[in-house]
Motif scaffolding. Structure first.
Motif, PDB file in Angstrom:
ATOM      1  N   GLU A  84      21.482  16.937 -82.070  1.00 36.04           N
ATOM      2  CA  GLU A  84      21.660  16.279 -83.221  1.00 36.04           C
ATOM      3  C   GLU A  84      22.956  16.382 -83.868  1.00 36.04           C
ATOM      4  O   GLU A  84      23.657  15.441 -84.296  1.00 36.04           O
ATOM      5  CB  GLU A  84      20.664  16.735 -84.196  1.00 36.04           C
ATOM      6  CG  GLU A  84      19.234  16.235 -84.150  1.00 36.04           C
ATOM      7  CD  GLU A  84      18.249  16.813 -85.143  1.00 36.04           C
ATOM      8  OE1 GLU A  84      18.631  17.236 -86.348  1.00 36.04           O
ATOM      9  OE2 GLU A  84      17.135  16.882 -84.800  1.00 36.04           O
ATOM     10  N   GLU A  90      18.463   6.078 -70.943  1.00 36.34           N
ATOM     11  CA  GLU A  90      18.034   5.797 -72.285  1.00 36.34           C
ATOM     12  C   GLU A  90      17.354   6.921 -72.903  1.00 36.34           C
ATOM     13  O   GLU A  90      17.358   7.126 -74.125  1.00 36.34           O
ATOM     14  CB  GLU A  90      16.643   4.784 -71.959  1.00 36.34           C
ATOM     15  CG  GLU A  90      17.353   3.407 -71.803  1.00 36.34           C
ATOM     16  CD  GLU A  90      16.390   2.391 -71.334  1.00 36.34           C
ATOM     17  OE1 GLU A  90      15.060   2.597 -71.678  1.00 36.34           O
ATOM     18  OE2 GLU A  90      16.630   1.553 -70.576  1.00 36.34           O
ATOM     19  N   ALA A 104      19.765   8.890 -74.859  1.00 37.75           N
ATOM     20  CA  ALA A 104      19.980   8.536 -76.343  1.00 37.75           C
ATOM     21  C   ALA A 104      18.850   8.231 -77.163  1.00 37.75           C
ATOM     22  O   ALA A 104      18.792   7.535 -78.047  1.00 37.75           O
ATOM     23  CB  ALA A 104      20.734   7.028 -76.270  1.00 37.75           C
ATOM     24  N   LEU A 128      17.681   9.775 -79.557  1.00 44.41           N
ATOM     25  CA  LEU A 128      17.787  10.020 -80.939  1.00 44.41           C
ATOM     26  C   LEU A 128      18.653   8.742 -81.531  1.00 44.41           C
ATOM     27  O   LEU A 128      18.654   8.559 -82.683  1.00 44.41           O
ATOM     28  CB  LEU A 128      18.396  11.108 -81.347  1.00 44.41           C
ATOM     29  CG  LEU A 128      17.924  12.654 -80.796  1.00 44.41           C
ATOM     30  CD1 LEU A 128      18.698  13.773 -81.050  1.00 44.41           C
ATOM     31  CD2 LEU A 128      16.752  12.924 -81.807  1.00 44.41           C
ATOM     32  N   LYS A 129      19.251   8.008 -80.770  1.00 44.47           N
ATOM     33  CA  LYS A 129      19.930   6.587 -81.183  1.00 44.47           C
ATOM     34  C   LYS A 129      19.526   5.633 -80.448  1.00 44.47           C
ATOM     35  O   LYS A 129      20.563   5.014 -79.990  1.00 44.47           O
ATOM     36  CB  LYS A 129      21.270   7.144 -81.010  1.00 44.47           C
ATOM     37  CG  LYS A 129      22.118   8.468 -81.587  1.00 44.47           C
ATOM     38  CD  LYS A 129      23.291   8.622 -81.166  1.00 44.47           C
ATOM     39  CE  LYS A 129      23.871   9.868 -81.767  1.00 44.47           C
ATOM     40  NZ  LYS A 129      25.256  10.182 -81.129  1.00 44.47           N
ATOM     41  N   GLY A 175      19.250   2.405 -81.225  1.00 45.77           N
ATOM     42  CA  GLY A 175      20.233   1.284 -81.351  1.00 45.77           C
ATOM     43  C   GLY A 175      21.491   1.008 -80.393  1.00 45.77           C
ATOM     44  O   GLY A 175      21.883  -0.033 -80.161  1.00 45.77           O
ATOM     45  N   THR A 176      21.979   2.164 -79.910  1.00 42.00           N
ATOM     46  CA  THR A 176      23.175   2.192 -79.537  1.00 42.00           C
ATOM     47  C   THR A 176      22.911   1.887 -77.920  1.00 42.00           C
ATOM     48  O   THR A 176      24.103   2.207 -77.190  1.00 42.00           O
ATOM     49  CB  THR A 176      23.817   3.285 -79.604  1.00 42.00           C
ATOM     50  OG1 THR A 176      23.375   4.492 -79.203  1.00 42.00           O
ATOM     51  CG2 THR A 176      24.246   3.496 -80.979  1.00 42.00           C
ATOM     52  N   ASN A 227      24.233  10.355 -75.632  1.00 42.39           N
ATOM     53  CA  ASN A 227      24.148  10.765 -76.975  1.00 42.39           C
ATOM     54  C   ASN A 227      25.344  11.004 -78.010  1.00 42.39           C
ATOM     55  O   ASN A 227      25.481  11.403 -79.042  1.00 42.39           O
ATOM     56  CB  ASN A 227      23.368  12.447 -77.286  1.00 42.39           C
ATOM     57  CG  ASN A 227      22.756  12.529 -78.420  1.00 42.39           C
ATOM     58  OD1 ASN A 227      22.464  11.783 -79.092  1.00 42.39           O
ATOM     59  ND2 ASN A 227      23.000  14.040 -78.730  1.00 42.39           N
ATOM     60  N   GLU A 228      26.459  10.486 -77.399  1.00 39.60           N
ATOM     61  CA  GLU A 228      27.849  10.285 -77.706  1.00 39.60           C
ATOM     62  C   GLU A 228      28.291  11.821 -78.278  1.00 39.60           C
ATOM     63  O   GLU A 228      28.503  11.985 -79.388  1.00 39.60           O
ATOM     64  CB  GLU A 228      27.868   9.505 -78.774  1.00 39.60           C
ATOM     65  CG  GLU A 228      27.696   7.971 -78.182  1.00 39.60           C
ATOM     66  CD  GLU A 228      28.151   6.757 -79.509  1.00 39.60           C
ATOM     67  OE1 GLU A 228      27.529   6.767 -80.343  1.00 39.60           O
ATOM     68  OE2 GLU A 228      29.280   6.337 -79.330  1.00 39.60           O
ATOM     69  N   ARG A 288       9.789   2.826 -75.883  1.00 39.73           N
ATOM     70  CA  ARG A 288      10.738   3.908 -75.894  1.00 39.73           C
ATOM     71  C   ARG A 288       9.790   5.521 -75.691  1.00 39.73           C
ATOM     72  O   ARG A 288      10.213   6.341 -74.983  1.00 39.73           O
ATOM     73  CB  ARG A 288      11.490   4.072 -77.139  1.00 39.73           C
ATOM     74  CG  ARG A 288      12.475   5.109 -77.403  1.00 39.73           C
ATOM     75  CD  ARG A 288      13.459   4.836 -78.515  1.00 39.73           C
ATOM     76  NE  ARG A 288      13.897   5.901 -79.157  1.00 39.73           N
ATOM     77  CZ  ARG A 288      13.158   6.421 -80.224  1.00 39.73           C
ATOM     78  NH1 ARG A 288      12.263   5.948 -80.770  1.00 39.73           N
ATOM     79  NH2 ARG A 288      13.608   7.569 -81.046  1.00 39.73           N
TER      80      ARG A 288
END
Lengths: 234, 332, 431
Positions: free
Chosen positions: A77, A100, A103, A105-106, A108-109, A151-152, B183
């Motif tokens: 996080e 996927e 990501a 936790l995010k 949308g991105t 996760n950037e 998801r």
């Protein structure tokens, strides 16, 4: 203030100390490489940073905030990515699905980031619908790194990313690590192929018996005859 | 031709019915296995529990389904699915989760699930008694007879069987879409592949575990209820389901939901074919057979009282020749 | 036998816990003697002793080798069948007819069919393609099976209609006990051979299945066992109650079971301290390092599993003889599998003394909880009737179900709060 900083870290498994005071620091666009003989505590140090074993002394800071002994998912996080040496992909999921999950936790991105990852690792684009378990070793490693990048993260930890790969793939992976670091992600990696890895390293940490033996820029370490003699095989 | 219709009614229809039931049970077993890594022996009792909850609701509101033209039990299904899922999640929190936290061996989890089996069985029989009870309360089961031209014997199919086929199809397609598109569904597959990496990717594993119990509990309720609707609710339902659904899950490859579906139908049809009396089909040939070949009246492979041997034999055969199952399951 | 002993005798602590627990248990048993009378109490003790044999069988499988057997009931039933078949009188009507000959021919036909199928399954060595061999083998097996089974059905049907059933052998009952153990061990060998190399869950499902199959076979083979019509009385190896009275006869029977348990304890003690036992303990304590030392783990496991099954067959035979009636439907997973499981995990898996303690304690509680559960059930239904208008009938069977629930809960509680039982087996620590 360094991006990631470890100060006098002690720790190990089940009461046995493997790390006996390790210091490290890397900046936001730097590649840090940990090298050293077998049993020096290289992977252990990486796992300690990622909260996979209990640190008994010292401190780890991310952008100045103490993160010592935080659970791995908390670190994710906070923008840390970790690529284990083994079992670092979801073999029955497709390449795209692996990304996927990175990501998770995010949500949308996802599509924007997936495009970025395919830019960094072009071979993955053609295989995006194939189960990751069917890919070659080098491509799997790309999937693993891509998953962590989804996760950037501001800092990426890589545990022996070139283990078991052919020299051709090894160079490719190192090129990609350079590209990742150029986007502003701090990279800290453990490597067996010390010479090649130090060539791309901004910071090099030579560990022995759980302590820093030499700490300098990659170039300086490569040039140091003592390092070359004891750790790089002459 | 009559014989073929007989075959259709007693093998194709009956086999599909059992296949659907076993498939839905086996999917639950296999999902729980792939996420929690233990064989959940209380699953057949969860099927019974789901059916029992539907029975109770139907007894309480016998005419709820009249306005919709469906059996009341079907209308009560969603409520019972929610209730059974809650019970499943509750059992996990109270009994399995603490053991997991202790890091016990999988076999201890198996014994715990046997303990849960006894608790559920005891509870259900405590309240239901031991007799059979129809899920059609103050209503009658509709039976469709389809006459074909030129044959005297009609194709017989009952209302619950039609509903069962539709529900199974919807459930399987829904599960497929969930696992491949959603998801959380993908996260579930990811956790089954590599739990440590799933955690390191920030996937909420607690949520996934809860979700697994909800899916398994809902499917168990569906299967248990539709079976009871077709025949009758019996508190010892689980006894006849346990071995077949595990055989189905293992045949399909443990941890492999599509394999579980295939395994369910394989076991269902194998059972039906094994107890089918083949001499009925051969009867028209009787006159043309040579005189020395006397056709016995009973040509069934096993008597119905030994039906349980069939899934067991399949199980043993798979364990001997292909322990990973037909579709290469995860773990031996 | 002192199963709690450490590798070096000097470490052995004074067994205060054991003495206290067994002292308490003795008081409980005495209380039963005082309140229920000696006839009742001796019956309870004999049954508890039979259960102790079953529990010892499970404790070596589960506690020594980590194999969980969920089909104890099947091995018990097999032992019960054997003791019945050997000990009951010969049915002269059967032996006087032509039926034994016909049955013999069918048995020969079965052997011939098996040999034929086996031979056909080898024709690929003569150059036949593998797929063809498989196809031919399956077809031959199917036809042979159908032929043999229809012969068998006709003979068994005639036996049932003409002479009721084939009767017994009229031999001493202890012979039946031994053969019961051997039969159970044989089935255990087959199951173990298939499942022991695989995950432990598979053994659970396989034993569960084989137990139900054994029960189904005994229940439906009227020609062999009279099925649901049951067989009684069964002879005892000691004078029966008709000759010497209930208390004396049961006390004598108890002596027999006590001798059996003592013999099993002695054998286990010898085995435990022999190289074989050391190897077993090495495997249990650290499977990986034992395997690394080149020990054949699966072989040892197989031996333990078979030995456990033998004890279960023996215990089942002794228990059935004592009960005096062979009723296949009387073998229940609850009474003959899960009760034994509770005994073992409560007493201390892998610890023989603990298992003995658990067996007697749990059996006493189990027996005494019957009336208690019924009384509770009356109370609950009275309240339920007042509050919700709930009026269940058939309180006896419902009270039994309440006990099922309690046994389930007990298993979960012990696993959670006392996973190593009341007299835990001490595992050597090497660090």
């Amino acid at each position: 203030m360094p991006l990631l900083e470890a100060i006098d870290v002690h720790g190990g498994y089940g009461g046995m100390n493997i790390l006996n005071g390790v210091d490290m620091a890397i900046e936001a666009d730097e590649i840090g490489v940990i090298v050293g003989p077998n049993g020096a505590g290289k992977s252990t140090m990486l796992k300690a940073v990622f909260g996979l074993l209990t640190i008994t002394g010292g401190e780890i800071r991310l952008r100045g905030d103490p993160i010592t002994n935080l659970a791995p998912h908390k670190l994710v996080e906070r923008g840390m990515g970790f690529v284990p040496q083994e079992k670092n992909i979801f073999p029955s999921l497709s390449v795209a699905e692996n990304l996927e999950m990175g990501a998770f936790l995010k949500p949308g991105t996802v599509s924007r980031l997936k495009r970025q990852i395919y830019d960094i690792f072009p071979p993955l684009y053609d295989k995006r619908h194939q189960p990751a378990g069917e890919l070659s070793g080098g491509q799997r490693q790309m999937v693993a790194m891509g998953r962590a990048l989804m996760n950037e993260p501001s800092v990426l930890l890589l545990d022996e990313p070139t283990a078991g790969l052919s020299p051709r793939y090894m160079n490719e992976i190192f090129e990609q690590v350079k590209r990742i670091s150029a986007t502003g992600v701090g990279v800290l990696m453990v490597e067996q192929n010390a010479k090649q890895a130090l060539r791309i390293a901004h910071r090099g940490f030579v560990l022995a018996a759980g302590q820093n033996r030499f700490t300098d820029s990659g170039e300086a370490l490569l040039a140091d005859p003592q390092v070359a003699k004891s750790f790089l095989g002459g | 031709m009559n014989e073929l219709i007989y075959f259709f009614n007693y093998v194709v229809v009956a086999g599909s019915v059992t296949g659907c039931i076993y498939a839905m049970g086996a999917i639950g077993v296999t999902l729980i296995y792939s996420i929690l890594r233990f064989a959940h022996f209380a699953h057949a009792d969860m099927m019974t529990l789901g059916a029992f909850v539907v029975l109770l609701l139907t007894l309480a509101f016998p005419h709820a389904g009249d306005s919709l033209g469906l059996p009341t039990a079907i209308v009560m299904l969603p409520l019972a699915m929610i209730f059974t899922s809650l019970v499943a999640v509750g059992i996990d929190r109270v009994f399995y989760q603490p053991l997991r936290a202790h890091g016990v061996k999988p076999i201890v989890m198996v014994i715990a699930s046997l303990g849960v089996t006894l608790m559920l069985q005891g509870l259900i029989r405590l309240f239901s008694g031991t007799g059979a009870e129809s899920l059609y309360v103050e209503a009658r089961k509709a039976i469709f007879r389809i006459e074909l031209p030129g044959v005297t014997r009609p194709i017989i199919i009952t209302e619950p069987q039609v509903i069962l086929f539709v529900v199974t199809l919807v459930a399987v397609i829904g599960l497929h879409l969930f696992l491949t598109r959603a998801r959380l569904g993908k996260a579930m597959r990811a956790m089954s592949d590599n739990p440590d990496l799933a955690r390191a990717s920030g996937i909420n594993t607690k949520l996934i575990i809860t979700l697994t119990w909800v899916i398994a509990g809902s499917l168990a309720t569906l299967a248990g209820t539709l079976l009871s609707l077709d025949v009758a609710f019996k508190p010892d339902l689980s006894f006849f389901l346990l071995l077949p659904i595990f055989a189905a899950a293992i045949v399909g490859g443990v941890g492999h939901p599509y394999g579980a579906i295939a395994g369910g139908f394989l076991v269902g049809f194998a059972e039906t074919l094994a107890v089918f009396n083949w001499s009925v089909l051969l009867r028209p040939l009787r006159d043309s057979l040579p005189s020395w070949l006397e056709l016995p009246n009973n040509l069934a492979l096993v008597g119905t009282e030994y039906k349980i041997v069939v899934p067991f034999f399949i199980l043993i055969a798979v364990l001997v020749w292909r322990p990973t199952g037909l579709f290469k399951g995860k773990v031996i | 036998m002192n199963p709690t002993s450490q590798h070096t005798p000097s470490q052995r602590p004074f067994p205060r816990r054991e003495i206290l627990l067994f002292g308490g248990l003795a008081l409980v048993v005495l209380a039963v003697f005082a309140s229920m009378g000696p006839a009742y109490a001796t019956r309870m003790m004999v049954e508890a002793a039979c259960y102790a044999i079953l529990a010892l069988g499970l404790t070596i499988q589960w506690g020594y080798a980590g194999q969980f057997n969920a089909g104890i009931m099947g091995f018990v039933a097999l032992g019960g069948f054997s003791s019945t078949f050997f000990s009951i009188p010969v049915n002269h009507a059967f032996w006087a007819s032509d039926l034994p000959g016909r049955l013999g021919w069918v048995l020969l036909a079965i052997v011939a069919a098996v040999a034929l199928v086996f031979a056909v399954s080898r024709i690929d060595r003569l150059g036949v393609p593998r797929w063809l061999r498989t196809l031919v083998t399956v077809l031959v097996a199917l036809v042979a099976y159908l032929v043999v089974i229809s012969w068998l059905r006709s003979v068994t049907g005639d036996i049932e209609s003409q002479v009721d059933f084939i009767g017994g052998l009229g031999l001493p009952v202890w012979l039946g006990w031994i053969v019961g153990g051997v039969l159970a061990g044989g089935i255990g060998y087959l199951i173990g051979h298939i499942c022991l190399g695989l995950r432990s869950d598979y053994l659970v499902i396989a034993t569960l299945g084989i137990a139900e199959i054994i029960k189904a076979f005994l229940k439906n083979s009227d020609w062999l066992t009279r099925g649901t019509a049951t067989i009684s009385p069964l002879p005892w190896p000691v004078p029966d109650p008709g000759e010497v009275g209930f208390v004396t006869a049961r006390a004598l029977y108890f002596c027999v079971t006590a001798v059996l348990i003592a013999a099993i304890f002695f054998l286990l003690h010898r085995a435990y301290h022999a190289p074989w036992g050391r190897m077993i303990r090495a495997i249990r304590d650290n499977e990986v390092s034992a395997a690394a030392m080149g020990k054949s783990i699966n072989r040892r496991r197989q031996e333990i599993f078979v030995f456990g099954c033998i004890l279960m067959g023996l215990g089942g035979a002794v228990l059935t003889s004592f009960t005096g009636i062979f009723d296949p439907q009387g073998y229940l997973p609850l009474n003959h599998t899960f009760l034994v499981l509770v005994m073992v995990i409560l007493g201390g898996p892998g610890n023989n003394l603990g298992t003995l303690f658990g067996a007697v304690l749990v059996y006493v509680i189990w027996i005494m909880s019957g009336p208690l559960a019924l009384a509770l059930m009356h109370l609950v239904t009275a309240l339920g009737g007042d509050w919700f208008g709930w009026q269940p009938g058939n309180l006896d069977s419902r009270a039994l179900q309440a006990r099922v629930f309690v046994i389930g809960l007990l298993i979960l509680m012990v696993l959670r709060f006392a996973p190593r039982g009341m007299i835990p087996e001490r595992i050597a620590q090497h660090d």
